[in-house]
Write an enzyme that holds these catalytic residues in place. Structure first.
Site, short mmCIF file in Angstrom:
data_model
loop_
_atom_site.label_atom_id
_atom_site.label_comp_id
_atom_site.label_asym_id
_atom_site.label_seq_id
_atom_site.Cartn_x
_atom_site.Cartn_y
_atom_site.Cartn_z
N CYS A 164 0.84 -1.22 0.00
CA CYS A 164 0.00 0.00 0.00
C CYS A 164 0.87 1.25 0.00
CB CYS A 164 -0.90 0.02 1.23
SG CYS A 164 -2.07 -1.34 1.28
C1 BEZ Z 1 0.51 -4.62 1.82
O1 BEZ Z 1 0.16 -3.50 1.50
O2 BEZ Z 1 1.68 -4.98 1.76
C2 BEZ Z 1 -0.50 -5.62 2.29
C3 BEZ Z 1 -1.66 -5.18 2.93
C4 BEZ Z 1 -2.57 -6.11 3.38
C5 BEZ Z 1 -2.35 -7.46 3.19
C6 BEZ Z 1 -1.22 -7.87 2.50
C7 BEZ Z 1 -0.28 -6.96 2.05
#
Ligand code: BEZ
Length: 230
Positions: free
Chosen positions: A64
Site C-alpha cells: 500500500c
Molecule cells: C501490503 O500492503 O503490503 C498488504 C496489505 C494487506 C495485506 C497484505 C499486504
C-alpha cells in the site's frame, strides 16, 4: 444530493438478499466521508471531472505504501486527463495522517490527493470493496473509474498481495476518453497514439468521411485507423 443511489450495494451488514453488486454502467453511489483533506462528498469532489476511486487494504503496510506514493507521483498525469483521484481504506483518517509521513519518506512522494477514512465501511459497502472470502475485514485493492456522467466505466479488483499497475489505469483512462468521443474502440495492448479500431456499425462509406486519415481493412469487421484526436 442523496448520499446513496438506489439499486447500489447497501452498507456492510445489509441483508444479503437486498444486496446488488455494483456493475459497469451503474451510477456510482454518492457518499460523504471524512478524508485527509476534510469532509468529502464524492459528487461535489468530482464535479464534471473523471474520477478514480481506489481502495487499499490497510495503512502501514508495504505494498500500500508503494502504491499511494506512486499515485502521488502520477498526480500530474491524472490532472492532464481531467481526472480526480481518491483513495480509501477502512482505517480512520487519523491513521492515514500518521502514515502519510512514511509514504513521503519511503517513496519520495508526499500525498497530494485525499485519502478517505472508512472505519464504518460505508464506502466499502457501497462499492463492494470487501470480498469476504478473501478477507472479511480489509478492503481489497479495488479500482473504479467514474465518468463525468457519474457512471462506473471500469472496475478492477486485485488481491492484497499484488500491487496495482497505475500505468494500466492511465491507459484505460486514455481509451475511455477517446472512445467516449469517437466511434472507435482500442485493440489489445493499445497505448495512446497507436492505431484504433473503427466501430463495425460504421459503413466503409461513412468511415471515409469520419476518419479522413484513412483506414486499413483486415477483416470486414476489423478496420484500423490512426488515432483520430492526434
Ligand atoms: C501490503 O500492503 O503490503 C498488504 C496489505 C494487506 C495485506 C497484505 C499486504
Amino acid at each position: 444530493m442523496t448520499d446513496t443511489v438506489a439499486g447500489a450495494v447497501g452498507a456492510a451488514g445489509m441483508d444479503e438478499e437486498e444486496e446488488m453488486a455494483l456493475q459497469l454502467g451503474d451510477t456510482a453511489p454518492n457518499f460523504t466521508a471524512d478524508s485527509t483533506e476534510g469532509e468529502i462528498n464524492l459528487y461535489e469532489y468530482l464535479g464534471d471531472s473523471w474520477g478514480i476511486l481506489f481502495s487499499h487494504p490497510k495503512d502501514f503496510t508495504p505494498v500500500c505504501t508503494t502504491e499511494l506514493g506512486e499515485v502521488a507521483h502520477l498526480k500530474g498525469d491524472f490532472d492532464r486527463r481531467n481526472t480526480k483521484v481518491l483513495g480509501v481504506s477502512v482505517d480512520p483518517v487519523s491513521s492515514h495522517t500518521e502514515w502519510a509521513g512514511d509514504i513521503k519518506e519511503a517513496t519520495g512522494h508526499a500525498l497530494n490527493y485525499p485519502l478517505l477514512g472508512d472505519p464504518d465501511r460505508k464506502v466499502a459497502g457501497l462499492y463492494g470493496m470487501i470480498h469476504p472470502n478473501a478477507d472479511n475485514t480489509l478492503t481489497a485493492r479495488s479500482v473504479f473509474i467514474i465518468g463525468p456522467d457519474k457512471k462506473v466505466k471500469l472496475m478492477i479488483t486485485y488481491p492484497a498481495s499484488t500491487g496495482r499497475n497505475f500505468q494500466e489505469i492511465l491507459r484505460v483512462l486514455d481509451s475511455l476518453q477517446l472512445t467516449a468521443n469517437y466511434s472507435v474502440s482500442t485493440p489489445v495492448n493499445w497505448k495512446d497514439g497507436e492505431e484504433v479500431i473503427i466501430a463495425p456499425a460504421i459503413s466503409d462509406e461513412d468511415a471515409k468521411v469520419k476518419f479522413p486519415k484513412g483506414f486499413r481493412t483486415v477483416k470486414k469487421y476489423l478496420r484500423y485507423t490512426p488515432q483520430p484526436n492526434r
